[in-house]
Scaffold this motif. Structure first.
Motif, mmCIF file in Angstrom:
data_model
loop_
_atom_site.group_PDB
_atom_site.id
_atom_site.type_symbol
_atom_site.label_atom_id
_atom_site.label_comp_id
_atom_site.label_asym_id
_atom_site.label_seq_id
_atom_site.Cartn_x
_atom_site.Cartn_y
_atom_site.Cartn_z
ATOM 1 N N UNK A 156 0.679 -1.210 -0.141
ATOM 2 C CA UNK A 156 -0.068 0.057 -0.078
ATOM 3 C C UNK A 156 0.921 1.101 -0.050
ATOM 4 N N UNK A 157 2.003 1.367 0.549
ATOM 5 C CA UNK A 157 2.935 2.457 0.718
ATOM 6 C C UNK A 157 3.686 2.721 -0.537
ATOM 7 N N UNK A 158 3.779 1.454 -1.242
ATOM 8 C CA UNK A 158 4.897 1.710 -2.522
ATOM 9 C C UNK A 158 4.501 2.759 -3.575
ATOM 10 N N UNK A 159 3.386 3.191 -3.873
ATOM 11 C CA UNK A 159 3.217 4.449 -4.679
ATOM 12 C C UNK A 159 3.858 5.626 -3.969
ATOM 13 N N UNK A 160 4.035 5.569 -2.825
ATOM 14 C CA UNK A 160 4.570 6.981 -2.121
ATOM 15 C C UNK A 160 6.005 7.201 -2.412
ATOM 16 N N UNK A 161 6.578 6.144 -2.671
ATOM 17 C CA UNK A 161 8.266 6.033 -2.910
ATOM 18 C C UNK A 161 8.455 6.209 -4.395
ATOM 19 N N UNK A 162 7.653 6.485 -5.173
ATOM 20 C CA UNK A 162 7.737 6.906 -6.578
ATOM 21 C C UNK A 162 8.445 5.572 -7.222
ATOM 22 N N UNK A 163 9.476 5.894 -7.913
ATOM 23 C CA UNK A 163 10.130 4.966 -8.444
ATOM 24 C C UNK A 163 11.528 4.151 -7.763
ATOM 25 N N UNK A 164 11.542 4.596 -6.333
ATOM 26 C CA UNK A 164 12.499 4.170 -5.598
ATOM 27 C C UNK A 164 12.984 2.725 -5.508
ATOM 28 N N UNK A 165 11.891 2.081 -5.490
ATOM 29 C CA UNK A 165 11.927 0.608 -5.098
ATOM 30 C C UNK A 165 12.414 -0.264 -6.291
ATOM 31 N N UNK A 166 12.080 0.337 -7.392
ATOM 32 C CA UNK A 166 12.765 -0.227 -8.607
ATOM 33 C C UNK A 166 13.923 0.419 -9.259
#
Length: 242
Positions: A124-134
């Motif tokens: 649920x929080x992934x969208x708020x990290x933008x492209x950070x996780x990829x």
């Protein structure tokens, strides 16, 4: 630690019939440093640690500024190795990832649940990290920041810390030492010679600011107005040796 799944904690339609100010618990864990919970309030998510509100997704300006101001303060930001202390809802990581200047982005987060809310299940929080996780420059390290600083062989060009509500309002007592003279010694040991230390706080800390001024040649205190009734601005402390 419990193994609750976000999907199992989703509210029923009746639960969401309340006003937007009513929080809905999505997940709660007993982690290595106490209880951590994820809630939804209207359209936004909140992280609560040991009953203390940490942050939400309503306004990430100060968390983003923590990163951009640190990079802007570097004489040579191209290829900089940035450490982000605290993943949180992901605003700081999003800012670092959208900036092409960092060469490496290391995020140190001690709560496994927060990392999982970004990377597993519904994320649920992934969208708020933008492209950070990829972003290939990003590394997420599950560790206590103090332990990481004691054991890392890296020297960081920017140390960007947002792990508490500020030096005077820590999530756990063990974090107090990070803002002490001994903690600042440790931070300086892992800071590159021309690096910058950036610390987020929910309010001014006169004692911590005095400690910074006693050891760093350059200090900048940035205030960011907040959109809540308390009216006290967020603060970012920028410190460097040159």
């Amino acid at each position: 630690m419990s193994t609750h799944h976000l999907g199992a904690a989703q509210p029923s339609p009746d639960d969401t019939a309340d006003t937007a100010d009513t929080p809905v618990l999505l997940d709660r864990r007993e982690g290595p440093f106490g209880e951590v919970a994820l809630r939804r309030r209207g359209a936004h998510f909140e992280i609560i640690a040991n009953g203390t509100f940490l942050m939400d997704t309503s306004d990430g300006r100060s968390e983003r500024l923590l990163i951009s101001a640190a990079l802007d303060s570097l004489d040579s930001p191209r290829g900089a190795h940035v450490l982000i202390g605290g993943l949180g809802v992901g605003f700081s990581l999003a800012e670092a990832a959208q900036d092409r200047r960092p060469g490496r982005i290391t995020v140190v987060e001690r709560e496994p649940a927060i990392i999982e809310w970004h990377t597993q299940g519904d994320a649920l929080l992934a969208p708020f990290a933008g492209t950070g996780h990829t972003d290939p420059r990003t590394e997420i390290v599950n560790a206590d920041l103090l332990d990481h600083l004691r054991t890392t062989e890296n020297r960081y060009d920017a140390l960007c810390l947002d792990i508490d509500n500020g030096p005077d309002w820590t999530v756990t007592e063990s974090n107090d030492s990070l803002y002490s003279e001994a903690g600042l010694d440790l931070l300086e040991q892992t800071l590159a010679d021309e690096g910058v230390l950036a610390v987020w706080s929910a309010a001014h800390s006169r004692t911590f600011e005095a400690r910074l001024r006693a050891r760093f040649a350059r200090i900048e205190v940035i205030e960011i107005p907040v959109q809540v009734e308390r009216g006290i601005p967020d603060v970012v402390y920028l410190s460097s040796r040159v």
